[in-house]
Design a protein around this motif. Structure first.
Motif: not given
Length: 362
Positions: A244-246, A321-325
Motif C-alpha cells: 500500500i501507499l506510505a 502519491s502526495g505529489q503536485s498535480d
C-alpha cells in the motif's frame, strides 16, 4: 483507422478505470492509536551511502516506538559509510553496524546483504529499509498494527518520493504513475493470484517466523527486482501479502539527477511485465503512441476527451502519491519522453546483459 482508435481508447479508458479504482479504494497505511510493543528488527543494507544514511538513522532514533533494534550492514562500501554508522551506533545503544561478507557466486548484492541481516535479527518482525529514506512517527506502530489485523507474512509500502531537481521531477513520478494506472493495488491483498503482485524494496516488513522458515531472500537470491519476486513467492505459498501507499509516513529521495534516475529506473522497469520485451513495447506504444495518433486525427472532440481523461488521471495519481498535480500535469509530455528513454535503455540492457548498479553487474 476506426479499429485502431477503438483499441487506443479502450486502453486509455481501461487505465483510467484502474486509476479510479485506486483513487476510490485509497490504499494507504492508516495511523492508529492502539499501541504495540512487539520487537521490530530494523535492517538496513548500505553500500556507498555516506551522504544520506545519517538522515535515516536520526529519524529512527527520534521516533516514538520503543521496542526495536537496528542493524546496519556495510556492503563493502568504498566511501565512509561504515565509519559514519559506527560512530552513530557508539552513542545509540539500539544501533549496531556490521561489515558484510564477500558476495558469493549466484547472489546479487542487496539480496545477500538482506539475507545476512535477517540471520542476526531477533525481532518478531523484520523491517528492511533502504539507506536513503527518512521515517516519521507512527510508521512502525501503524505497520505492526497492519501486520496484526491482516495476518500478513509481508507488508510493503510505496514510499513518498522527494524530488528536488528538475531532472528528478521528469522521471521519478513515473514510478507511481505506472503503478497506479496499471495495477489495482487492493488486489495485491484481496486476490490469491500471484499475478497481482507488487512491492517496494524501500519498505519490506516480514513476519520473522515465516521469513526464517521460508528464507525469502535466499529464494530470490539472483533476482534484480527481488521485492516483486518475494511478493509473488509469498502469494504462491498461500500466505498473505499486502502493498500500500506510505501516506506520508516514510519518504525517500531516490536519485539526485536526471541521468541517475534514468539509470536507476531502467535497471528494473521490465520486471512488472515479467521481463517480456514484446509486452513492454506494446504497452509503451499504446501509452505514448496512442495519444499521438489521436492528436494526428485533428478531431477536437476526441483530443479534448483524451486530454480530459489524462489530466484527471494525473490529478488522482498525484493526490494518492502526495505529489503536485499541477507540476505532473504540466510535465506530462516530458515525463512520457523520459519513459521512452528508460524503455530503450531497459531493453538494451536486457538484451546485452549489461545491467549494473553501484558498481556491480546485476
Amino acid at each position: 483507422m476506426v479499429i485502431l482508435l477503438s483499441v487506443i481508447f479502450f486502453f486509455i479508458i481501461l487505465r483510467f478505470a484502474v486509476t479510479l479504482f485506486n483513487f476510490v479504494s485509497n490504499p494507504k497505511l492508516r495511523r492508529v492509536t492502539k499501541r504495540y510493543d512487539d520487537k521490530v528488527s530494523i535492517l538496513i543494507p548500505a553500500r556507498n551511502e555516506a551522504g544520506r544514511i545519517l538522515n535515516l538513522l536520526e529519524s529512527i532514533a527520534e521516533q516514538e516506538y520503543s521496542n526495536y533494534e537496528v542493524i546496519i550492514l556495510d556492503d563493502n562500501s568504498e566511501d565512509h559509510t561504515y565509519e559514519l554508522c559506527n560512530d552513530f551506533a557508539a552513542s545509540h545503544e539500539k544501533f549496531r553496524v556490521i561489515k558484510g561478507q564477500q558476495l558469493p557466486k549466484g547472489w546479487l548484492g542487496k539480496n545477500y546483504a538482506c539475507y545476512q541481516l535477517a540471520r542476526l535479527a531477533t525481532g518478531k518482525y523484520l523491517l528492511f529499509l533502504d539507506a536513503d529514506e527518512e521515517i516519521e512517527n507512527g510508521l512502525i506502530n501503524s505497520s505492526v498494527h497492519r501486520m496484526h489485523v491482516n495476518n500478513l507474512a509481508l507488508l510493503s509500502l510505496f514510499t513518498d518520493q522527494v524530488m528536488v531537481t528538475f531532472g528528478e521531477k521528469v522521471v521519478v513520478p513515473l514510478m507511481h504513475y505506472i503503478l497506479l494506472n496499471l495495477l489495482p493495488i487492493r488486489l495485491i491483498y484481496l486476490s490469491k493470484n500471484p499475478a497481482f503482485s507488487a512491492a517496494s524494496g524501500q519498505f519490506m516488513m516480514f513476519d520473522a517466523a515465516e521469513y526464517h522458515h521460508r528464507q525469502w531472500h535466499e529464494m530470490v537470491k539472483d533476482k534484480v527486482v527481488e521485492d516483486i519476486e518475494i511478493m509473488r513467492q509469498v502469494k504462491t505459498n498461500r500466505l498473505k501479502g499486502e502493498a500500500i501507499l506510505a501516506n506520508g509516513m516514510i519518504s525517500c529521495r531516490m536519485y539526485n539527477s536526471y541521468n541517475e534516475a534514468i539509470e536507476g529506473f531502467s535497471k528494473n522497469f521490465l520486471a512488472p511485465f515479467n521481463y517480456s520485451i514484446p509486452g513492454f513495447m506494446l504497452y509503451i506504444l499504446l501509452l505514448i503512441g496512442g495519444p499521438l495518433i489521436v492528436i494526428a486525427t485533428l478531431n477536437l472532440q476526441l483530443i479534448f476527451f483524451m486530454c480530459g481523461i489524462i489530466v484527471l488521471g494525473r490529478t488522482m495519481i498525484s493526490f494518492l502519491s502526495g505529489q503536485s498535480d499541477r507540476i505532473n500535469t504540466f510535465l506530462h509530455p516530458l515525463q512520457m519522453l523520459s519513459l521512452v528513454v528508460i524503455a530503450v535503455s531497459a531493453i538494451q540492457k536486457q538484451l546485452t546483459k549489461t545491467n549494473t548498479w553501484k558498481g556491480r553487474r546485476v
